[in-house]
Design an enzyme around this catalytic site. Structure first.
Site, PDB file in Angstrom:
ATOM      1  N   GLU A  45       0.834  -1.207   0.000  1.00  0.00           N
ATOM      2  CA  GLU A  45       0.000   0.000   0.000  1.00  0.00           C
ATOM      3  C   GLU A  45       0.870   1.259   0.000  1.00  0.00           C
ATOM      4  O   GLU A  45       0.564   2.245  -0.687  1.00  0.00           O
ATOM      5  CB  GLU A  45      -0.912  -0.008   1.223  1.00  0.00           C
ATOM      6  CG  GLU A  45      -1.761   1.226   1.390  1.00  0.00           C
ATOM      7  CD  GLU A  45      -2.245   1.395   2.813  1.00  0.00           C
ATOM      8  OE1 GLU A  45      -2.653   2.519   3.159  1.00  0.00           O
ATOM      9  OE2 GLU A  45      -2.212   0.421   3.583  1.00  0.00           O
ATOM     10  N   ASP A  49       0.447   3.886  -3.053  1.00  0.00           N
ATOM     11  CA  ASP A  49       0.002   5.255  -2.821  1.00  0.00           C
ATOM     12  C   ASP A  49       0.870   6.241  -3.605  1.00  0.00           C
ATOM     13  O   ASP A  49       0.361   7.207  -4.194  1.00  0.00           O
ATOM     14  CB  ASP A  49       0.068   5.559  -1.325  1.00  0.00           C
ATOM     15  CG  ASP A  49      -0.292   6.998  -1.007  1.00  0.00           C
ATOM     16  OD1 ASP A  49      -1.476   7.353  -1.116  1.00  0.00           O
ATOM     17  OD2 ASP A  49       0.609   7.771  -0.656  1.00  0.00           O
ATOM     18  N   ASP A 118      -7.225   0.525   0.564  1.00  0.00           N
ATOM     19  CA  ASP A 118      -5.854   0.051   0.789  1.00  0.00           C
ATOM     20  C   ASP A 118      -5.496  -1.063  -0.194  1.00  0.00           C
ATOM     21  O   ASP A 118      -4.369  -1.111  -0.715  1.00  0.00           O
ATOM     22  CB  ASP A 118      -5.694  -0.458   2.219  1.00  0.00           C
ATOM     23  CG  ASP A 118      -5.745   0.666   3.246  1.00  0.00           C
ATOM     24  OD1 ASP A 118      -5.691   1.837   2.853  1.00  0.00           O
ATOM     25  OD2 ASP A 118      -5.855   0.353   4.455  1.00  0.00           O
ATOM     26  N   GLU A 121      -4.706   0.366  -3.686  1.00  0.00           N
ATOM     27  CA  GLU A 121      -3.357   0.930  -3.741  1.00  0.00           C
ATOM     28  C   GLU A 121      -2.307  -0.178  -3.759  1.00  0.00           C
ATOM     29  O   GLU A 121      -1.297  -0.087  -4.475  1.00  0.00           O
ATOM     30  CB  GLU A 121      -3.123   1.860  -2.558  1.00  0.00           C
ATOM     31  CG  GLU A 121      -3.920   3.156  -2.646  1.00  0.00           C
ATOM     32  CD  GLU A 121      -3.631   4.113  -1.515  1.00  0.00           C
ATOM     33  OE1 GLU A 121      -3.758   5.330  -1.730  1.00  0.00           O
ATOM     34  OE2 GLU A 121      -3.281   3.650  -0.401  1.00  0.00           O
TER      35      GLU A 121
END
Length: 236
Positions: A45, A49, A118, A121
Protein backbone atom coordinates in the site's frame (compact mmCIF):
# COMPACT_ATOMS: atom_id res chain seq x y z
CA UNK A 1 -15.56 -18.25 -0.07
CA UNK A 2 -15.85 -21.08 -2.56
CA UNK A 3 -12.40 -21.56 -4.19
CA UNK A 4 -13.93 -21.39 -7.67
CA UNK A 5 -15.57 -18.05 -6.86
CA UNK A 6 -12.29 -16.75 -5.44
CA UNK A 7 -10.46 -17.78 -8.61
CA UNK A 8 -13.12 -16.14 -10.76
CA UNK A 9 -12.86 -12.92 -8.72
CA UNK A 10 -9.06 -12.87 -9.13
CA UNK A 11 -9.42 -13.34 -12.88
CA UNK A 12 -12.02 -10.58 -13.06
CA UNK A 13 -9.71 -8.17 -11.26
CA UNK A 14 -6.85 -8.86 -13.65
CA UNK A 15 -9.12 -8.34 -16.64
CA UNK A 16 -10.38 -5.05 -15.24
CA UNK A 17 -6.84 -3.89 -14.47
CA UNK A 18 -5.70 -4.87 -17.93
CA UNK A 19 -2.79 -6.77 -16.41
CA UNK A 20 -2.27 -10.51 -16.00
CA UNK A 21 0.18 -11.28 -13.22
CA UNK A 22 3.20 -13.38 -14.03
CA UNK A 23 3.75 -13.81 -10.29
CA UNK A 24 0.42 -14.74 -8.71
CA UNK A 25 1.91 -14.38 -5.23
CA UNK A 26 2.11 -10.62 -5.74
CA UNK A 27 -1.61 -10.45 -6.53
CA UNK A 28 -2.46 -12.48 -3.44
CA UNK A 29 -0.22 -10.34 -1.22
CA UNK A 30 -1.92 -7.17 -2.48
CA UNK A 31 -5.30 -8.57 -1.51
CA UNK A 32 -4.29 -9.92 1.90
CA UNK A 33 -5.45 -8.02 4.98
CA UNK A 34 -3.42 -8.05 8.18
CA UNK A 35 -6.24 -10.00 9.88
CA UNK A 36 -5.53 -12.95 7.56
CA UNK A 37 -1.75 -13.24 7.57
CA UNK A 38 1.46 -11.57 8.68
CA UNK A 39 2.30 -11.41 4.97
CA UNK A 40 -0.25 -8.68 4.37
CA UNK A 41 -0.55 -5.76 1.96
CA UNK A 42 0.42 -2.73 4.08
CA UNK A 43 3.93 -2.36 2.66
CA UNK A 44 2.50 -2.72 -0.85
CA UNK A 45 0.00 0.00 0.00
CA UNK A 46 2.87 2.37 0.83
CA UNK A 47 4.34 2.00 -2.66
CA UNK A 48 0.97 1.95 -4.40
CA UNK A 49 0.00 5.25 -2.82
CA UNK A 50 3.08 6.87 -4.36
CA UNK A 51 2.36 5.36 -7.79
CA UNK A 52 -1.23 6.56 -7.64
CA UNK A 53 -0.47 10.10 -6.50
CA UNK A 54 2.26 10.63 -9.08
CA UNK A 55 0.19 9.28 -11.96
CA UNK A 56 -2.96 11.24 -11.13
CA UNK A 57 -0.87 14.39 -10.57
CA UNK A 58 0.71 13.97 -14.01
CA UNK A 59 -2.69 13.32 -15.62
CA UNK A 60 -4.10 16.52 -14.10
CA UNK A 61 -0.97 18.48 -15.01
CA UNK A 62 -1.31 17.46 -18.65
CA UNK A 63 -5.10 17.80 -18.82
CA UNK A 64 -5.36 21.26 -17.25
CA UNK A 65 -2.30 23.31 -18.30
CA UNK A 66 -3.78 26.61 -17.12
CA UNK A 67 -4.98 25.52 -13.67
CA UNK A 68 -2.78 26.66 -10.74
CA UNK A 69 -1.01 24.24 -8.40
CA UNK A 70 -3.30 24.77 -5.41
CA UNK A 71 -6.41 23.88 -7.37
CA UNK A 72 -4.72 20.86 -8.93
CA UNK A 73 -3.69 19.66 -5.47
CA UNK A 74 -7.25 19.93 -4.18
CA UNK A 75 -8.60 18.10 -7.19
CA UNK A 76 -6.02 15.34 -6.85
CA UNK A 77 -6.95 14.92 -3.19
CA UNK A 78 -10.58 14.62 -4.24
CA UNK A 79 -9.78 12.02 -6.90
CA UNK A 80 -7.63 9.77 -4.72
CA UNK A 81 -9.59 9.89 -1.46
CA UNK A 82 -10.79 6.78 0.33
CA UNK A 83 -14.36 6.92 -0.95
CA UNK A 84 -13.29 7.15 -4.59
CA UNK A 85 -10.75 4.36 -4.22
CA UNK A 86 -13.33 2.16 -2.51
CA UNK A 87 -15.85 2.87 -5.27
CA UNK A 88 -13.33 1.85 -7.93
CA UNK A 89 -12.39 -1.24 -5.92
CA UNK A 90 -16.05 -2.26 -5.77
CA UNK A 91 -16.26 -1.90 -9.52
CA UNK A 92 -13.33 -4.31 -9.80
CA UNK A 93 -15.05 -6.72 -7.39
CA UNK A 94 -12.04 -6.50 -5.07
CA UNK A 95 -14.15 -7.37 -2.03
CA UNK A 96 -14.83 -10.87 -3.32
CA UNK A 97 -11.13 -11.52 -3.80
CA UNK A 98 -9.85 -10.24 -0.45
CA UNK A 99 -8.14 -12.55 2.01
CA UNK A 100 -9.62 -11.60 5.39
CA UNK A 101 -9.57 -13.10 8.86
CA UNK A 102 -12.77 -14.54 10.29
CA UNK A 103 -13.56 -11.48 12.38
CA UNK A 104 -13.26 -9.11 9.43
CA UNK A 105 -15.40 -11.37 7.28
CA UNK A 106 -18.19 -11.41 9.85
CA UNK A 107 -18.04 -7.65 10.40
CA UNK A 108 -18.29 -6.83 6.69
CA UNK A 109 -14.63 -6.05 6.07
CA UNK A 110 -15.02 -7.11 2.43
CA UNK A 111 -16.92 -3.85 1.83
CA UNK A 112 -15.22 -1.55 4.34
CA UNK A 113 -14.00 1.54 2.44
CA UNK A 114 -10.63 1.66 4.21
CA UNK A 115 -9.86 -1.99 3.42
CA UNK A 116 -10.96 -1.68 -0.20
CA UNK A 117 -9.00 1.55 -0.73
CA UNK A 118 -5.85 0.05 0.79
CA UNK A 119 -6.17 -3.07 -1.36
CA UNK A 120 -6.52 -1.01 -4.54
CA UNK A 121 -3.36 0.93 -3.74
CA UNK A 122 -1.60 -2.35 -2.96
CA UNK A 123 -2.67 -3.65 -6.38
CA UNK A 124 -0.93 -0.73 -8.07
CA UNK A 125 2.26 -1.65 -6.22
CA UNK A 126 1.87 -5.31 -7.11
CA UNK A 127 1.61 -4.45 -10.80
CA UNK A 128 4.76 -2.32 -10.56
CA UNK A 129 6.65 -5.17 -8.87
CA UNK A 130 5.37 -7.63 -11.47
CA UNK A 131 5.98 -5.61 -14.64
CA UNK A 132 7.53 -2.24 -13.81
CA UNK A 133 6.36 1.30 -13.11
CA UNK A 134 5.08 1.95 -16.64
CA UNK A 135 2.67 -0.98 -16.35
CA UNK A 136 1.37 0.30 -13.00
CA UNK A 137 1.00 3.81 -14.41
CA UNK A 138 -1.00 2.42 -17.33
CA UNK A 139 -3.37 0.69 -14.90
CA UNK A 140 -3.95 3.91 -12.94
CA UNK A 141 -4.55 5.83 -16.16
CA UNK A 142 -7.07 3.24 -17.29
CA UNK A 143 -9.01 3.41 -14.02
CA UNK A 144 -8.84 7.19 -13.53
CA UNK A 145 -8.86 8.47 -17.10
CA UNK A 146 -12.57 9.22 -17.29
CA UNK A 147 -12.62 10.77 -13.82
CA UNK A 148 -9.80 13.13 -14.73
CA UNK A 149 -11.43 14.03 -18.05
CA UNK A 150 -14.69 14.83 -16.25
CA UNK A 151 -13.05 16.65 -13.34
CA UNK A 152 -15.51 19.06 -11.75
CA UNK A 153 -13.71 21.99 -10.12
CA UNK A 154 -16.98 23.45 -8.86
CA UNK A 155 -18.07 20.38 -6.91
CA UNK A 156 -14.73 18.92 -5.87
CA UNK A 157 -14.66 17.38 -2.41
CA UNK A 158 -18.39 16.59 -2.22
CA UNK A 159 -19.97 13.16 -2.46
CA UNK A 160 -23.10 12.42 -4.49
CA UNK A 161 -25.54 12.57 -1.56
CA UNK A 162 -24.22 15.99 -0.52
CA UNK A 163 -24.40 17.30 -4.08
CA UNK A 164 -27.98 16.08 -4.45
CA UNK A 165 -29.03 17.62 -1.16
CA UNK A 166 -27.50 20.98 -2.04
CA UNK A 167 -29.04 20.93 -5.52
CA UNK A 168 -32.50 20.24 -4.10
CA UNK A 169 -32.13 22.95 -1.47
CA UNK A 170 -31.05 25.44 -4.14
CA UNK A 171 -34.31 24.69 -5.93
CA UNK A 172 -36.29 24.85 -2.67
CA UNK A 173 -37.33 21.24 -3.03
CA UNK A 174 -37.72 18.57 -0.29
CA UNK A 175 -34.76 16.37 0.56
CA UNK A 176 -34.63 12.89 -1.00
CA UNK A 177 -35.78 9.76 0.77
CA UNK A 178 -33.63 6.64 0.65
CA UNK A 179 -35.06 3.19 1.16
CA UNK A 180 -33.71 -0.34 1.02
CA UNK A 181 -35.84 -2.10 -1.58
CA UNK A 182 -34.15 -5.46 -1.33
CA UNK A 183 -31.33 -7.14 0.56
CA UNK A 184 -29.97 -10.52 -0.45
CA UNK A 185 -27.16 -12.70 0.80
CA UNK A 186 -24.87 -12.29 3.79
CA UNK A 187 -21.26 -11.35 4.40
CA UNK A 188 -19.27 -10.79 1.21
CA UNK A 189 -22.19 -12.14 -0.83
CA UNK A 190 -24.61 -9.45 0.42
CA UNK A 191 -26.25 -7.07 -2.03
CA UNK A 192 -28.47 -4.06 -1.37
CA UNK A 193 -30.94 -2.49 -3.77
CA UNK A 194 -31.67 1.07 -2.67
CA UNK A 195 -34.06 3.69 -4.02
CA UNK A 196 -33.66 7.45 -3.98
CA UNK A 197 -37.06 9.15 -4.13
CA UNK A 198 -37.23 12.81 -5.18
CA UNK A 199 -40.82 13.12 -4.02
CA UNK A 200 -42.91 15.71 -5.83
CA UNK A 201 -40.58 15.61 -8.83
CA UNK A 202 -41.83 12.10 -9.54
CA UNK A 203 -38.33 10.72 -10.05
CA UNK A 204 -37.01 7.59 -8.33
CA UNK A 205 -33.58 6.16 -9.02
CA UNK A 206 -32.32 2.73 -8.04
CA UNK A 207 -28.88 1.29 -7.41
CA UNK A 208 -27.43 -2.02 -6.32
CA UNK A 209 -24.19 -2.54 -4.41
CA UNK A 210 -22.48 -4.62 -1.74
CA UNK A 211 -23.33 -2.10 0.98
CA UNK A 212 -26.22 0.23 1.71
CA UNK A 213 -23.92 3.23 1.73
CA UNK A 214 -22.45 2.47 -1.69
CA UNK A 215 -25.89 1.87 -3.18
CA UNK A 216 -27.20 5.16 -1.77
CA UNK A 217 -24.27 7.08 -3.24
CA UNK A 218 -24.81 5.55 -6.68
CA UNK A 219 -28.55 6.21 -6.61
CA UNK A 220 -27.88 9.79 -5.46
CA UNK A 221 -25.41 10.34 -8.32
CA UNK A 222 -27.99 9.22 -10.88
CA UNK A 223 -30.63 11.43 -9.26
CA UNK A 224 -28.26 14.41 -9.18
CA UNK A 225 -27.39 14.04 -12.87
CA UNK A 226 -31.11 13.83 -13.74
CA UNK A 227 -31.97 16.86 -11.60
CA UNK A 228 -29.28 19.07 -13.15
CA UNK A 229 -30.48 18.17 -16.65
CA UNK A 230 -34.24 18.28 -15.96
CA UNK A 231 -34.40 21.26 -13.59
CA UNK A 232 -31.55 23.66 -14.38
CA UNK A 233 -31.34 26.71 -12.15
CA UNK A 234 -32.41 29.94 -13.77
CA UNK A 235 -29.63 32.50 -13.97
CA UNK A 236 -30.13 36.25 -14.08
Amino acid sequence: MNPKLKTAALQQIQQALGHTFRDGALLKRALTHRSYSSQHNERFEFVGDAVLNYTVARMLFDAFPDVPEGQLSRLRANLVNQDVLAEIARGLNVGSALYLGGGELKSGGFDRPSILADALEALFAAVSFDAGFAAAEAVVRRLFGQRVAQADFKHQGKDAKTLLQEALQARRLPLPKYRIEQQTGEGNEAEFTVSCDLGELGKITYARAGSRRAAEQTAAKEAFDWLIAAKPLKTK
